[in-house]
Design a protein around this motif. Structure first.
Motif, PDB file in Angstrom:
ATOM      1  N   GLU A  83      17.758 122.161  35.319  1.00  0.00           N
ATOM      2  CA  GLU A  83      16.811 121.294  34.625  1.00  0.00           C
ATOM      3  C   GLU A  83      15.585 121.045  35.508  1.00  0.00           C
ATOM      4  OE1 GLU A  83      16.917 117.293  31.899  1.00  0.00           O
ATOM      5  OE2 GLU A  83      18.090 117.254  33.754  1.00  0.00           O
ATOM      6  N   ALA A  84      15.811 120.802  36.776  1.00  0.00           N
ATOM      7  CA  ALA A  84      14.698 120.580  37.705  1.00  0.00           C
ATOM      8  C   ALA A  84      13.834 121.833  37.810  1.00  0.00           C
ATOM      9  CB  ALA A  84      15.234 120.186  39.078  1.00  0.00           C
ATOM     10  N   TYR A  85      14.469 122.993  37.779  1.00  0.00           N
ATOM     11  CA  TYR A  85      13.710 124.247  37.840  1.00  0.00           C
ATOM     12  C   TYR A  85      12.755 124.360  36.653  1.00  0.00           C
ATOM     13  CZ  TYR A  85      12.647 129.185  37.272  1.00  0.00           C
ATOM     14  OH  TYR A  85      11.987 130.370  37.071  1.00  0.00           O
ATOM     15  N   LEU A  91       7.646 123.123  32.179  1.00  0.00           N
ATOM     16  CA  LEU A  91       8.213 122.904  30.853  1.00  0.00           C
ATOM     17  C   LEU A  91       8.465 121.413  30.648  1.00  0.00           C
ATOM     18  CD1 LEU A  91       8.797 125.964  31.449  1.00  0.00           C
ATOM     19  CD2 LEU A  91      10.742 125.739  29.895  1.00  0.00           C
ATOM     20  N   SER A  92       8.429 120.983  29.406  1.00  0.00           N
ATOM     21  CA  SER A  92       8.652 119.572  29.103  1.00  0.00           C
ATOM     22  C   SER A  92       9.742 119.419  28.056  1.00  0.00           C
ATOM     23  CB  SER A  92       7.360 118.913  28.607  1.00  0.00           C
ATOM     24  OG  SER A  92       6.859 119.606  27.470  1.00  0.00           O
ATOM     25  N   ASP A  93      10.505 118.354  28.162  1.00  0.00           N
ATOM     26  CA  ASP A  93      11.579 118.052  27.211  1.00  0.00           C
ATOM     27  C   ASP A  93      10.951 117.453  25.959  1.00  0.00           C
ATOM     28  OD1 ASP A  93      13.815 117.303  25.813  1.00  0.00           O
ATOM     29  OD2 ASP A  93      14.723 116.153  27.440  1.00  0.00           O
ATOM     30  N   ILE A  94      11.123 118.094  24.816  1.00  0.00           N
ATOM     31  CA  ILE A  94      10.463 117.623  23.592  1.00  0.00           C
ATOM     32  C   ILE A  94      11.010 116.281  23.126  1.00  0.00           C
ATOM     33  CG2 ILE A  94       9.926 119.969  22.832  1.00  0.00           C
ATOM     34  CD1 ILE A  94      12.142 119.753  20.770  1.00  0.00           C
ATOM     35  N   TYR A 109      13.696 122.193  26.390  1.00  0.00           N
ATOM     36  CA  TYR A 109      12.466 122.340  27.155  1.00  0.00           C
ATOM     37  C   TYR A 109      11.558 123.406  26.549  1.00  0.00           C
ATOM     38  CZ  TYR A 109      13.955 119.193  30.814  1.00  0.00           C
ATOM     39  OH  TYR A 109      14.315 118.060  31.501  1.00  0.00           O
ATOM     40  N   VAL A 110      10.270 123.083  26.473  1.00  0.00           N
ATOM     41  CA  VAL A 110       9.294 124.004  25.898  1.00  0.00           C
ATOM     42  C   VAL A 110       8.096 124.125  26.831  1.00  0.00           C
ATOM     43  CG1 VAL A 110       9.953 123.472  23.527  1.00  0.00           C
ATOM     44  CG2 VAL A 110       8.105 122.186  24.590  1.00  0.00           C
ATOM     45  N   SER A 111       7.405 125.245  26.701  1.00  0.00           N
ATOM     46  CA  SER A 111       6.187 125.489  27.461  1.00  0.00           C
ATOM     47  C   SER A 111       5.012 125.525  26.506  1.00  0.00           C
ATOM     48  CB  SER A 111       6.291 126.828  28.209  1.00  0.00           C
ATOM     49  OG  SER A 111       5.046 127.156  28.804  1.00  0.00           O
ATOM     50  N   ARG A 112       3.879 125.081  26.960  1.00  0.00           N
ATOM     51  CA  ARG A 112       2.669 125.110  26.125  1.00  0.00           C
ATOM     52  C   ARG A 112       2.112 126.516  25.998  1.00  0.00           C
ATOM     53  NH1 ARG A 112       2.085 120.788  22.790  1.00  0.00           N
ATOM     54  NH2 ARG A 112       2.538 118.858  23.894  1.00  0.00           N
TER      55      ARG A 112
END
Length: 353
Positions: A83-85, A91-94, A109-112
């Motif tokens: 998760e830390a990686y 990445l952010s938790d939606i 987790y998603v990336s923009r």
């Protein structure tokens, strides 16, 4: 001494796994080829139904290199290091700031930016740490609002992403994962075994019924029913290499709403009074989305349509929702929000007078 050594080994294994992630996550797959006949059909239908929204969605859907992928962590093999990686990778938790609806345990987790991490291979005796998915496919699960101890039916479960998300969200009393096709059911079983410890598998039942039979065979049994129906899978259709198959799909597309209505009616009959049914598809098609819901409402199947505006508001920073959908929510693929298509509608079964 033994405990210290085992912890060091576990740490080293985790580090190796993260190193493999770093190497593989940058690998790009060859560009897919667009199926011209499907695109022409979509242009004809969706330009009328969606107008300018289709222009933006079309741009994204025709560019797989711009598609985004979400990473759903496995609560049964949770790693703070992993998760830390993902957090360190930007990445952010939606679900971090989402208050409505409740997100249960779910961590996604998603990336923009367009980015796809490698899928994990199955390893005997080791659970997978995460599952890759289109983040919009979690919306039907959230709309279902499963609670601990619920009896839940996932009527069209394969390949199993939503079944897995249900089990991440909350542990039901029993989850029936239904798939009539033998090969797809086998893959569904293998997927669940890759993510669930043996102690949790007793809460999951695999079924092979035609979904249209549940209402008659199991009336008023379930608290929650998910009908993630067979549909015009827009993303897959656009890139099929089988031209005759594509033409067959287009010719038979008008038959899908008949099946979808039958599946929903069966699910409603299988629901207990007060129970929730969620209908979802991965198509932009109005005939398979709002029109299907309208048929259910017009036929007076003993349900009322529930408002999902709070869900749309909660995720308005992540997904682009159509402003022209008569019923339910429709996620439109958009620039820098390349999620969807995903349609979601929720019904509640009325109590008898």
């Amino acid at each position: 001494m033994t405990m210290t050594l085992s912890l060091r080994i576990k740490t080293l294994c985790g580090s190796c796994h993260l190193m493999q992630l770093r190497k593989k996550s940058s690998v790009l797959k060859p560009q897919k080829q667009i199926c011209k006949s499907v695109l022409e059909h979509f242009d004809e239908v969706y330009s009328k139904e969606l107008g300018e929204s289709w222009t933006r969605a079309r741009e994204v859907m025709l560019s797989p290199s711009s598609w985004q992928y979400a990473v759903m962590l496995n609560r049964f093999s949770f790693s703070e290091g992993l998760e830390a990686y993902f957090q360190n990778q930007g990445l952010s938790d939606i679900f971090h700031d989402v208050q409505v609806p409740s997100s249960g345990w779910l961590k996604c987790y998603v990336s923009r930016i367009a980015h796809r991490y490698p899928a994990q291979r199955h390893q005997q005796g080791r659970l997978k740490d995460y599952y890759l998915l289109n983040a919009a496919s979690l919306l039907p699960v959230l709309a279902l609002e499963v609670e601990g101890g619920n009896h839940v039916l996932d009527m069209c479960a394969a390949p199993g992403g939503k079944s897995l998300a249900i089990l991440q969200y909350a542990m039901p009393g029993n989850l029936v994962c239904n798939e009539p096709d033998c090969l797809r059911r086998k893959r569904l079983k293998e997927m669940l075994e890759s993510f669930l410890p043996e102690l949790c598998r007793s809460a999951v039942t695999l079924s092979n019924l035609d979904g249209r039979e549940f209402g008659q065979l199991h009336p008023e049994v379930y608290d929650k029913v998910l009908v993630d129906a067979p549909c015009s899978n827009d993303r897959s259709w656009l890139f099929t290499s089988d031209i005759p198959q594509a033409r067959h799909w287009i010719a038979s597309r008008k038959e899908l709403p008949v099946l979808q209505v039958e599946l929903i009616r069966s699910g409603i009959a299988a629901l207990r009074p007060g129970g929730i049914l969620v209908y979802s598809t991965c198509t932009l098609s109005q005939s398979e989305n709002s029109n299907v819901v309208d048929q259910i409402l017009q036929s007076d199947c003993g349900v009322e349509l529930q408002n999902l505006d709070k869900m749309a508001h909660a995720f308005s920073d992540i997904f682009t929702f159509s402003a022209n959908t008569q019923y339910g929510l429709l996620v439109l693929p958009d620039r820098e929000r390349a999620w969807g298509p995903m349609y979601v509608a929720r019904f509640k079964k009325r109590y008898p007078p």
